[in-house]
Design an enzyme around this catalytic site. Structure first.
Site, PDB file in Angstrom:
ATOM      1  N   GLY A  77      23.821   3.898  21.895  1.00 29.04           N
ATOM      2  CA  GLY A  77      24.581   3.587  22.794  1.00 29.04           C
ATOM      3  C   GLY A  77      24.664   3.862  24.192  1.00 29.04           C
ATOM      4  N   GLU A 130      28.228 -10.710  25.577  1.00 25.54           N
ATOM      5  CA  GLU A 130      28.852 -10.206  24.124  1.00 25.54           C
ATOM      6  C   GLU A 130      30.191 -10.597  24.155  1.00 25.54           C
ATOM      7  OE1 GLU A 130      27.742  -7.787  20.976  1.00 25.54           O
ATOM      8  OE2 GLU A 130      26.142  -8.756  20.325  1.00 25.54           O
ATOM      9  N   LYS A 131      31.208 -10.982  23.625  1.00 20.62           N
ATOM     10  CA  LYS A 131      32.542 -11.167  23.611  1.00 20.62           C
ATOM     11  C   LYS A 131      32.968  -9.873  22.998  1.00 20.62           C
ATOM     12  CE  LYS A 131      36.531 -12.585  22.766  1.00 20.62           C
ATOM     13  NZ  LYS A 131      37.149 -13.375  24.609  1.00 20.62           N
ATOM     14  N   GLU A 155      23.688  -3.512  11.115  1.00 21.02           N
ATOM     15  CA  GLU A 155      25.014  -3.402  11.558  1.00 21.02           C
ATOM     16  C   GLU A 155      25.723  -4.186  12.672  1.00 21.02           C
ATOM     17  OE1 GLU A 155      23.704   1.007  13.442  1.00 21.02           O
ATOM     18  OE2 GLU A 155      23.731  -0.819  14.590  1.00 21.02           O
ATOM     19  N   ARG A 212      14.565   1.255  10.488  1.00 17.94           N
ATOM     20  CA  ARG A 212      14.638   2.307   9.820  1.00 17.94           C
ATOM     21  C   ARG A 212      15.098   3.325   9.071  1.00 17.94           C
ATOM     22  NH1 ARG A 212      18.587   4.712  13.058  1.00 17.94           N
ATOM     23  NH2 ARG A 212      18.602   4.117  14.955  1.00 17.94           N
ATOM     24  N   VAL A 256      20.479   7.980   9.989  1.00 11.87           N
ATOM     25  CA  VAL A 256      20.630   9.548  10.125  1.00 11.87           C
ATOM     26  C   VAL A 256      22.217   9.835   8.900  1.00 11.87           C
ATOM     27  CG1 VAL A 256      22.250  11.154  11.099  1.00 11.87           C
ATOM     28  CG2 VAL A 256      20.879   9.485  12.353  1.00 11.87           C
TER      29      VAL A 256
HETATM   30  P1  ADP Z   1      23.318   0.244  19.763  1.00 17.20           P
HETATM   31  O1  ADP Z   1      21.805   0.137  19.607  1.00 17.20           O
HETATM   32  O2  ADP Z   1      23.077   1.671  21.590  1.00 17.20           O
HETATM   33  O3  ADP Z   1      23.344   1.966  18.534  1.00 17.20           O
HETATM   34  P2  ADP Z   1      25.128  -1.521  18.886  1.00 17.20           P
HETATM   35  O4  ADP Z   1      24.386  -2.889  19.535  1.00 17.20           O
HETATM   36  O5  ADP Z   1      24.505  -1.516  17.975  1.00 17.20           O
HETATM   37  O6  ADP Z   1      24.502  -0.337  20.300  1.00 17.20           O
HETATM   38  O7  ADP Z   1      26.358  -1.148  19.786  1.00 17.20           O
HETATM   39  C1  ADP Z   1      26.289   0.208  19.755  1.00 17.20           C
HETATM   40  C2  ADP Z   1      28.563   0.703  19.201  1.00 17.20           C
HETATM   41  O8  ADP Z   1      28.885  -0.246  20.735  1.00 17.20           O
HETATM   42  C3  ADP Z   1      28.778  -0.012  17.787  1.00 17.20           C
HETATM   43  O9  ADP Z   1      29.238   0.776  16.600  1.00 17.20           O
HETATM   44  C4  ADP Z   1      30.204  -0.522  18.613  1.00 17.20           C
HETATM   45  O10 ADP Z   1      31.447   0.012  18.648  1.00 17.20           O
HETATM   46  C5  ADP Z   1      30.085  -1.520  19.838  1.00 17.20           C
HETATM   47  N1  ADP Z   1      30.520  -2.765  20.360  1.00 17.20           N
HETATM   48  C6  ADP Z   1      28.951  -3.185  20.036  1.00 17.20           C
HETATM   49  N2  ADP Z   1      28.865  -4.252  20.416  1.00 17.20           N
HETATM   50  C7  ADP Z   1      30.226  -4.533  20.939  1.00 17.20           C
HETATM   51  C8  ADP Z   1      31.417  -5.660  20.915  1.00 17.20           C
HETATM   52  N3  ADP Z   1      30.914  -7.082  21.043  1.00 17.20           N
HETATM   53  N4  ADP Z   1      32.365  -5.631  21.177  1.00 17.20           N
HETATM   54  C9  ADP Z   1      32.622  -4.432  20.818  1.00 17.20           C
HETATM   55  N5  ADP Z   1      32.540  -3.267  21.008  1.00 17.20           N
HETATM   56  C10 ADP Z   1      30.780  -3.332  20.442  1.00 17.20           C
END
Ligand code: ADP
Length: 450
Positions: free
Chosen positions: A165, A200-201, A275, A291, A294
């Site tokens: 996050g 990203e959008k 994801e 990996r 959790v």
């Molecule tokens: P991390 O590697 O820090 O976990 P992620 O890319 O997996 O980051 O994104 C974590 C969370 O952030 C997603 O599950 C979603 O809730 C939010 N998120 C990421 N990208 C977007 C997006 N383009 N639009 C809206 N929410 C996003």
């Protein structure tokens, strides 16, 4: 089969691996910092080696200390768990250079997927749909403005090396862009040593749906359906469930096959999670975790598999013990994460547990490394337990979860367990329609109403 493996981790995930190994007749070596001498993983493993002082950098992240522990004990392979060194390609390389086996994918796959820009490019080339955004990195503010104009606000700027996050900043409108761009860059630099960012959008009401995949490293690959991990606070998951309440069998097979094919083409080895954000029946790739997750137990529950044993088998060179056609869903599973944190602000709350009772009974699994009298050290992640329930359908699983939570006793420290009592009464939780923003809004409203 391996005779002895070392677990380069602590807490519930170290126990999880020890349990799988023991059932397979494999001896285990725990490593620990001086703060964890009394930890459960140290007690439960066949052998334990102290690898340094409390800070992770000097112990759980110390590659020389972990390699030495392997050499001293004669462990043949290393399971990294999640976090710590689990997605560090340099570690994997060093492990292999020492003639040891890393229980996970190759250094090259970890490197490609660990950089979110290269992960996105790779997935796109493999035919996986991605969120609209920049083609690769964004190197100047001017470029950021141009891209934002072309895809439209709101925009999310992400550090390519980000995780947990961190390193993500939102720009709702043009005026927010400069600060978001600079913040994402500086967080990338300070937390991950890499200031590259991409754009990203920003999707307004998606679900977080992730696909569990598994490969044998020789081109055979399967998917084990999806998990809905949309209940998040600060982009961190709090509750996960499988199957996804809004995903039907046709959609599951469509996205699942796409993911299995993608990892089969690159000869991926072991467990992985792809994801996605999911909105209006469309999937948008965001990242791949190379990996164990959790939340892997919810998948284990509904598919009746042991993903850790499978990881160990494949690392040894054996084939997977299942084929796609055998993987059928049975019932519904939900996991909640219990953290040692004080509500309503979620401040870490380490300290001594004075009384502890774990929930049990039919369909209840608790993965945890705490015990009566255990002192939670302040140095590490605040996750202290995962409660996982399994039942014949979703509404029975919710009832079972409420029942399990009512049996849990953790005294002496504050935990996030009380959060779930009101949450499990909410309409959007009961009907499964909650999206990734729902919990933040709910928490905001509860503060305002307090
Ligand atoms: P991390 O590697 O820090 O976990 P992620 O890319 O997996 O980051 O994104 C974590 C969370 O952030 C997603 O599950 C979603 O809730 C939010 N998120 C990421 N990208 C977007 C997006 N383009 N639009 C809206 N929410 C996003």
């Amino acid at each position: 089969m391996f005779e002895k493996i070392l677990i380069a981790n602590r807490g519930e995930i170290a126990l999880r691996v020890i349990r799988a190994a023991r059932e397979m007749g494999i001896k285990t070596v725990a490593v620990h910092s001086t703060a964890d001498s009394d930890a459960m993983h140290v007690r439960m493993a066949d052998e334990a080696i102290c690898i340094g002082p409390p800070p992770s950098n000097s112990s759980y992240l110390s590659i020389p200390a972990i390699i030495s522990a392997c050499e001293i004990t004669g462990a043949q392979a290393i399971h990294p768990g999640y976090g710590f060194l689990s997605e560090n390609p340099k570690f994997v390389q060093i492990v292999e250079d020492h003639g040891l086996k890393f229980i996970g994918p190759t250094a090259e796959h970890i490197r490609t997927m660990g950089d979110k820009i290269s992960a996105k490019k790779t997935m796109q080339a493999l035919g996986v749909p991605c969120v609209t955004g920049s083609e690769g990195g964004v190197d100047t503010l001017k470029e950021a403005y141009e891209i934002a104009e072309s895809i439209g606000y709101p925009i999310i700027i992400k550090a390519t090396a980000g995780g947990g996050g961190k390193g993500m900043k939102l720009a709702l409108k043009r005026e927010d862009l400069e600060e978001a761009y600079k913040m994402a860059k500086s967080e990338g630099r300070s937390s991950f040593g890499n200031e590259a960012v991409y754009m990203e959008k920003y999707l307004l009401a998606p679900k977080h749906i992730e696909i569990q995949v598994f490969g044998d490293g020789k081109g055979r690959a399967v998917h084990l359906g999806e998990r809905d991990c949309s209940l998040q606070r600060r982009h961190q998951k709090i509750l996960e469930e499988a199957p996804g309440p809004e995903i039907n069998e046709e959609t599951r097979q469509r996205i699942g096959k796409l993911c299995a094919n993608a990892i089969s083409k690159i000869n991926y080895a072991g467990a992985g999670t792809i994801e996605f954000l999911y909105e209006n029946d469309e999937f948008y790739f965001i990242e791949m975790n190379t990996r164990l997750q959790v939340e892997h137990p919810v998948t284990e529950a509904i598919y009746n598999v042991d993903l850790v044993k499978e990881q160990i088998r494949v690392a040894f060179g054996l084939p997977m013990s299942f084929i796609q056609e055998e993987l059928k869903i049975n019932g519904h599973s939900i996991e909640v994460r219990i953290n040692a944190e004080r509500l309503p602000n979620f401040n870490p709350c380490p300290g001594k547990i004075t009384q502890f009772h774990a929930p049990g009974g039919l369909g209840v699994r608790m993965d945890s490394a705490i015990y009566d009298g255990y002192s939670i050290p302040p140095y590490y992640d605040s996750l202290i337990a995962k409660i996982i329930v399994h039942a014949e359908n979703r509404s029975s699983a919710i009832n079972r979860l409420k029942r399990a939570l009512s049996e849990l006793i953790v005294d002496g420290v504050d935990t996030t367990a009380p959060l779930f009592d009101p949450l499990l009464l909410e309409k959007e939780i009961i009907d499964g329609s909650y999206n990734i923003h729902w919990l933040e809004n709910w928490l905001q409203a509860s503060v305002e109403n307090a």
